[in-house]
Design an enzyme around this catalytic site. Structure first.
Site, short mmCIF file in Angstrom:
data_model
loop_
_atom_site.label_atom_id
_atom_site.label_comp_id
_atom_site.label_asym_id
_atom_site.label_seq_id
_atom_site.Cartn_x
_atom_site.Cartn_y
_atom_site.Cartn_z
N CYS A 100 0.83 -1.21 0.00
CA CYS A 100 0.00 0.00 0.00
C CYS A 100 0.86 1.26 0.00
CB CYS A 100 -0.93 -0.01 1.21
SG CYS A 100 -1.88 1.50 1.35
N CYS B 126 -1.59 1.76 -3.02
CA CYS B 126 -2.58 2.82 -2.78
C CYS B 126 -2.01 4.22 -2.73
CB CYS B 126 -3.31 2.60 -1.45
SG CYS B 126 -3.48 0.92 -0.92
N LYS C 278 -0.12 5.48 -5.96
CA LYS C 278 -1.17 5.50 -6.99
C LYS C 278 -2.07 6.73 -6.83
CE LYS C 278 -4.93 4.38 -6.02
NZ LYS C 278 -5.46 3.05 -5.79
N TYR D 277 -9.25 -3.28 -10.75
CA TYR D 277 -8.88 -2.05 -10.03
C TYR D 277 -7.65 -1.36 -10.64
CZ TYR D 277 -11.69 -3.11 -5.82
OH TYR D 277 -12.69 -3.33 -4.93
N GLU E 269 -7.56 2.13 -12.85
CA GLU E 269 -6.94 3.31 -12.23
C GLU E 269 -5.78 3.82 -13.09
OE1 GLU E 269 -6.18 2.01 -8.18
OE2 GLU E 269 -8.24 2.49 -7.59
N HIS F 46 -27.15 21.92 0.14
CA HIS F 46 -27.24 22.49 -1.20
C HIS F 46 -26.27 23.65 -1.38
CE1 HIS F 46 -29.21 23.40 -4.97
NE2 HIS F 46 -29.27 24.67 -4.61
N GLU G 155 -26.09 15.78 -2.22
CA GLU G 155 -27.51 15.97 -1.87
C GLU G 155 -28.41 15.04 -2.69
OE1 GLU G 155 -29.35 19.81 -2.90
OE2 GLU G 155 -27.73 20.18 -4.30
P1 NDP Z 1 -8.55 -7.43 -10.16
O1 NDP Z 1 -8.92 -8.73 -9.56
O2 NDP Z 1 -9.26 -6.20 -9.73
O3 NDP Z 1 -8.71 -7.53 -11.74
C1 NDP Z 1 -8.07 -8.51 -12.47
C2 NDP Z 1 -8.37 -8.33 -13.95
O4 NDP Z 1 -7.53 -9.20 -14.69
C3 NDP Z 1 -9.79 -8.65 -14.31
O5 NDP Z 1 -10.19 -7.75 -15.30
C4 NDP Z 1 -9.72 -10.08 -14.84
O6 NDP Z 1 -10.63 -10.31 -15.87
C5 NDP Z 1 -8.32 -10.13 -15.44
N1 NDP Z 1 -7.64 -11.41 -15.30
C6 NDP Z 1 -7.55 -12.16 -14.18
N2 NDP Z 1 -6.78 -13.24 -14.41
C7 NDP Z 1 -6.39 -13.18 -15.68
C8 NDP Z 1 -5.58 -14.02 -16.51
N3 NDP Z 1 -5.03 -15.13 -16.04
N4 NDP Z 1 -5.39 -13.66 -17.80
C9 NDP Z 1 -5.94 -12.53 -18.27
N5 NDP Z 1 -6.70 -11.71 -17.55
C10 NDP Z 1 -6.93 -12.02 -16.28
O7 NDP Z 1 -6.97 -7.32 -9.95
P2 NDP Z 1 -5.95 -6.09 -9.98
O8 NDP Z 1 -4.67 -6.68 -10.42
O9 NDP Z 1 -6.50 -4.94 -10.74
O10 NDP Z 1 -5.84 -5.67 -8.47
C11 NDP Z 1 -5.42 -6.63 -7.48
C12 NDP Z 1 -6.10 -6.37 -6.17
O11 NDP Z 1 -5.56 -5.20 -5.58
C13 NDP Z 1 -7.59 -6.09 -6.28
O12 NDP Z 1 -8.33 -7.27 -6.16
C14 NDP Z 1 -7.86 -5.15 -5.16
O13 NDP Z 1 -8.28 -5.88 -4.06
C15 NDP Z 1 -6.53 -4.50 -4.87
N6 NDP Z 1 -6.55 -3.09 -5.30
C16 NDP Z 1 -7.46 -2.25 -4.72
C17 NDP Z 1 -7.52 -0.93 -5.09
C18 NDP Z 1 -8.53 -0.03 -4.47
O14 NDP Z 1 -9.09 -0.40 -3.43
N7 NDP Z 1 -8.84 1.15 -5.04
C19 NDP Z 1 -6.63 -0.37 -6.12
C20 NDP Z 1 -5.75 -1.36 -6.69
C21 NDP Z 1 -5.72 -2.66 -6.28
P3 NDP Z 1 -12.18 -10.68 -15.65
O15 NDP Z 1 -12.61 -10.18 -14.32
O16 NDP Z 1 -12.89 -10.00 -16.76
O17 NDP Z 1 -12.23 -12.15 -15.75
#
Ligand code: NDP
Length: 449
Positions: free
Chosen positions: A43, A48, A51, A178, A182, A438, A443
């Site tokens: 983080c 976080c 980012k 995520y 982002e 307001h 709101e």
């Molecule tokens: P996410 O789980 O959010 O997203 C993963 C993405 O990758 C999805 O679009 C998924 O596709 C795709 N995917 C998964 N596996 C594969 C694969 N083997 N081949 C190709 N595509 C794949 O993961 P992130 O990496 O974006 O983030 C990791 C974690 O970090 C999040 O789960 C979150 O908990 C945390 N995080 C939180 C943030 C916040 O709170 N603002 C910011 C950044 C990270 P599909 O779903 O379409 O199958």
């Protein structure tokens, strides 16, 4: 000689590990923590915090553009990636130092090296030193998943993205979760051409469908390109150093950086947990009970390594609850009800409780939905067509608000307060009885009829 060197030995000094260390020490435990990379964890060091600073930095593009409508003349506007990157990295250094001070102030010993489990109550440091601890806490977090495809060694993950030597002209992002959404927003705002490629036909699986559609519409209008049902199959280096990307059935296309953001997996490989009889889950996660205890009585685990909910505030709560339970004499489990979450895309979205489709399934359709689809005043004035969308999901039998979903400027800032209402079980009538503030965007939450 004492039976144990420490009451608690923590492996991993991220959000969960540092909180657990400091609280356990405040309860009187002798505590040490080992960290193989930098104190602060994902983080603070490469997640976080940096980012969010990049989101702030890139957002000036929009603010400066809109400023003209408010009478400002901004001359000679330019952007220098190296300045933003280095300032962000300096802030990360500052925060790491603050985390180290926290450990020192709480008399927690810290070892800057890898530690592995060599028994139910022993860990061995990379230097070869063996340490005996009454309790061991595993808080090593998760690591980006890199799918298997030709040329994946040419791609970067969120670990490297904060250190780019220059701002790429064309960025391809694999994944639509995520991190992908982002960074798509950050690079798009900074003027890069962004292409998001995903294996499925959706972005941000798990969020309310109306919000996801709205984000897609707005980001496409802002110039982000999407290629769905198109996982990366090949990345090749060109003679000029740039990359050629093949995704799904599309013709190969050029890129300067390929960022892979396809989820994060618990970082348990080589940690030696089998030496304490712990059997990992299918995704490499450490199975734990509601008090974060593993199948070995002296070993606990918190945060992303347990793959319960991969969010910093959850790791912190789990670490705190663990320390209170084991060292504070007040056993308590973390409550996972109504966890608010946000995606710092541009615009951001934020959510708490059940989505419309989850609620319809759970309550067999006895659900009422209220929406506010509006153009924020600041967008109207600046000539921006982008509209915000707020949605309330109501349990028809009790009138309770069981889900709030928002996309629009400052949605995460607004949602934190609304999450209190959802957690407290307030009803739509309570929302209606609250006087609007307001003029504000929030709101809308009390004006939906
Ligand atoms: P996410 O789980 O959010 O997203 C993963 C993405 O990758 C999805 O679009 C998924 O596709 C795709 N995917 C998964 N596996 C594969 C694969 N083997 N081949 C190709 N595509 C794949 O993961 P992130 O990496 O974006 O983030 C990791 C974690 O970090 C999040 O789960 C979150 O908990 C945390 N995080 C939180 C943030 C916040 O709170 N603002 C910011 C950044 C990270 P599909 O779903 O379409 O199958």
């Amino acid at each position: 000689m004492a039976e144990f060197d420490y009451d608690l030995f923590v492996i991993g000094a991220g959000s969960g590990g540092v909180r657990a260390s400091r609280v356990a020490a405040s309860h009187g435990a002798r505590v040490a923590v080992a960290e193989e990379y930098r104190i602060g964890g994902t983080c603070v060091i490469r997640g976080c915090v940096p980012k969010k600073l990049l989101v702030y930095g890139s957002h000036f593009a929009e603010e400066l553009q809109d400023a003209a409508h408010y009478g400002w003349t901004v001359q000679g506007m330019s952007f220098d990636w190296n300045v933003l990157r280095d300032t962000v990295l300096r802030d990360v250094d500052r925060l790491e130092a603050a985390y180290i001070s926290t450990l020192d102030n709480n008399k927690v010993d810290h070892f800057h090296e890898r530690a592995v489990v060599t028994g139910p109550q022993t860990v061995t440091l990379a230097s070869g030193r063996e340490v005996r601890a009454k309790t061991i806490l595993i808080a090593v977090g998760a690591w980006p998943v890199m799918p298997d495809f030709a040329g994946n060694e040419l791609c970067i993950t969120s670990n490297e993205v904060f250190h780019l030597p220059s701002l790429p002209r064309r960025v391809v992002i694999q994944g639509a979760g995520y991190i992908a959404m982002e960074f798509a927003g950050i690079f798009n705002a900074l003027g890069c051409h962004v292409t998001v490629v995903n294996r499925s036909e959706t972005v941000l699986r798990g969020y309310d469908a109306s919000l996801r559609d709205r984000l897609l519409q707005i980001t496409m209008a802002r110039g982000i390109e999407y290629k769905f049902n198109s996982p990366l199959t090949k990345v090749e280096q060109q003679a000029d150093g740039s990359l050629m990307v093949t995704a799904g059935d599309h013709d190969p296309f050029g890129a300067d950086v390929v960022l892979v953001a396809t989820g994060r997996r618990p970082k348990t490989a080589g940690l030696g947990l089998e030496r304490a009889g712990i059997v990992l889950g299918e995704g490499g996660e450490i199975p734990v009970d509601s008090f974060s205890k593993t199948s070995c009585d002296s070993i606990y685990a918190v945060g992303d390594v347990t793959d319960r909910v991969q969010l910093t505030p959850i790791a912190i709560r789990e670490g705190h609850a663990f320390a209170d339970t084991v060292f504070g004499g007040t056993p308590r489990a973390t409550d996972y009800e109504a966890i608010p979450s946000a995606v710092f895309s541009q615009p951001p979205l934020a959510s708490v409780g059940l989505t419309e489709s989850q609620a319809r399934e759970k309550l067999a359709g006895a659900v009422k939905i209220f929406t506010a689809d509006f153009r924020p005043m600041k967008n109207v004035f600046a000539g921006r067509p982008e509209r915000g969308l707020y949605k309330l999901v109501i349990d028809e039998s009790t009138d309770k608000v069981i889900g709030v979903h928002m996309i629009g400027p400052e949605a995460p800032e607004i949602l934190q307060a609304v999450a209190i209402a959802v957690r407290a079980g307030l009803t739509k009538a309570d929302f209606d009885a609250t006087v609007a503030l307001h003029p504000s965007m929030s709101e809308e939450l009390v004006l939906m009829r």
